[in-house]
Design a protein around this motif. Structure first.
Motif, PDB file in Angstrom:
ATOM      1  N   SER A  74       0.864  -1.187   0.000  1.00  0.00           N
ATOM      2  CA  SER A  74       0.000   0.000   0.000  1.00  0.00           C
ATOM      3  C   SER A  74       0.896   1.231   0.000  1.00  0.00           C
ATOM      4  N   GLU A 184      -4.280  -5.254  -2.446  1.00  0.00           N
ATOM      5  CA  GLU A 184      -4.002  -4.225  -1.444  1.00  0.00           C
ATOM      6  C   GLU A 184      -4.921  -4.416  -0.241  1.00  0.00           C
ATOM      7  N   HIS A 186      -6.351  -2.803   3.254  1.00  0.00           N
ATOM      8  CA  HIS A 186      -6.552  -1.443   3.746  1.00  0.00           C
ATOM      9  C   HIS A 186      -7.555  -1.456   4.890  1.00  0.00           C
TER      10      HIS A 186
END
Length: 405
Positions: A74, A184, A186
């Motif tokens: 990220s 990714e 998150h």
């Protein structure tokens, strides 16, 4: 190194003692400390460390020149006084997931990498996802060279002062062509997982979103001696436009925010000559977003005309709706639901990410970790440690499913 120890090591970097938030802006001292931390994590694990032409950092397990690589990661930069989790959770979790897979003794059949994309938040130069946009060719070299911060420092100047060569920036198609999947992780920027009671979710799409600059130009004058009827005060038009943005967003079921403002001459006892405000607007689909922004601009022009104000509206950035690749998204759901016949929630999001930028070039997917308050871009941003660990396990399972087959 455990998730907890890595998190504790990174936590103080760039943190403001006054606000408790983070000020990790691109190509500053705090950013350099974050980059040094990333490089150290790579070297401690015996990973191959690379810095690409746009300043993005890579840590490779396997051949960096190999094909069909599985990449995760990220960013480490922040918005002004942002929270600890937005970006860093994904990077820390990526290293922790690799550690877990090594502990499992898995055999990788594809190269695996952790990436830290530079300047994702756009806090310094006003454009989000600069590192990934450059790599994907969505930001030209000429456009990048025109980016400046509030002090007039250009992006190339900032990179050079930080010890990097800005002459190398530009598209990186060969690198991206070697990536078979980018996942990714998150922290969720909302409360959907908290409301459903799930620790981890999968992203379905990123709403279309953009930033528009509204320049209201009036006439500077004395605040104490100028009659109200004689004033050409751009602050009035701006204030009315802020209220119009809220109204248009409510009517459309979207969001619209004026979160940044610049005033000239910016004196307490002076009527402004210029009020510059930045609109951020996002919606579930393109027609709805167009309706909101068109409505805000129409109202702004009516208010400006009524007060004798000149108005310019400039679209500074825009990202269309991003539908993450369905096949990869479904594969993540299959992997995560395999052990306990678990149904993993699939969520849309109004926040932009590097995964969204890369989706036009690389198969991408996202995992979200529960955020009990839904607060983000704030020091109050939070995720419980057991949820973070659950995210690490989920990411490890995904990487094993994608890179060990």
């Amino acid at each position: 190194m455990s998730f907890r120890s890595m998190w504790a090591e990174l936590l103080p970097v760039g943190r403001s003692s006054a606000s408790g938030g983070y000020r990790r802006f691109a190509w500053t001292g705090a950013d350099a400390d974050c980059r040094a931390w990333f490089k150290d994590q790579a070297e401690t694990r015996g990973l191959t460390y690379e810095l690409d032409r746009n300043g993005n950092q890579w840590a490779w397990l396997g051949d960096p020149a190999g094909q069909d690589a599985v990449v995760t990661g990220s960013h480490l930069d922040s918005v002004p006084d942002g929270g600890a989790f937005d970006g860093p959770l994904g990077v820390v979790s990526s290293f922790a997931a690799l550690d877990e897979l090594r502990a499992r003794g898995v055999r990788f059949t594809k190269p695996v990498a952790v990436v830290n994309f530079g300047d994702e938040e756009g806090a310094r130069f006003g454009l989000a996802c600069v590192g990934s946009r450059l790599a994907a060719g969505q930001l030209t070299v000429e456009q990048a060279h025109r980016l400046t911060d509030a002090d007039g420092v250009t992006l190339p100047q900032a990179m050079e002062r930080a010890g990097y060569d800005p002459a190398t920036i530009g598209p990186d198609p060969e690198r991206l062509a070697r990536i078979g999947a980018f996942v990714e992780l998150h922290v969720e920027q909302g409360r959907a997982l908290d409301l459903s009671g799930d620790r981890v979710g999968i992203a379905s799409a990123i709403w279309p979103h953009g930033r528009w600059r509204f320049d209201f130009r009036g006439e500077a004058n004395h605040a104490g001696t100028t009659r109200l009827v004689d004033r050409r005060d751009p602050m009035l038009s701006y204030a009315e436009t802020v209220l119009a943005a809220r109204r248009e967003a409510e009517l459309a079921g979207a969001v619209a925010t004026f979160g940044k403002i610049s005033v000239e001459p910016n004196g307490v006892n002076a009527i402004p000559s210029l009020v510059r405000g930045w609109l951020d607007s996002r919606a579930a689909d393109q027609p709805t977003l167009d309706t909101v922004v068109t409505g805000v601009e129409k109202a702004a022009r009516e208010y400006a005309e009524a007060h004798g104000i000149e108005l310019d509206v400039v679209r500074e950035s825009f990202t269309p709706v991003v539908e993450f690749e369905h096949a990869l998204r479904d594969e993540l759901a299959r992997i995560l639901g395999k052990e306990a016949d678990l149904t993993v929630p699939v969520l849309g999001t109004g926040a932009g990410h590097d995964a969204g930028i890369l989706s036009g070039t690389v198969p991408t997917a996202m995992l979200f970790v529960r955020n009990p308050t839904g607060v983000s871009h704030s020091p109050a941003e939070h995720a419980a440690e057991d949820d973070c660990v659950a995210g690490v396990t989920a990411l490890a399972d995904v990487l094993e499913g994608l890179a060990c087959r």
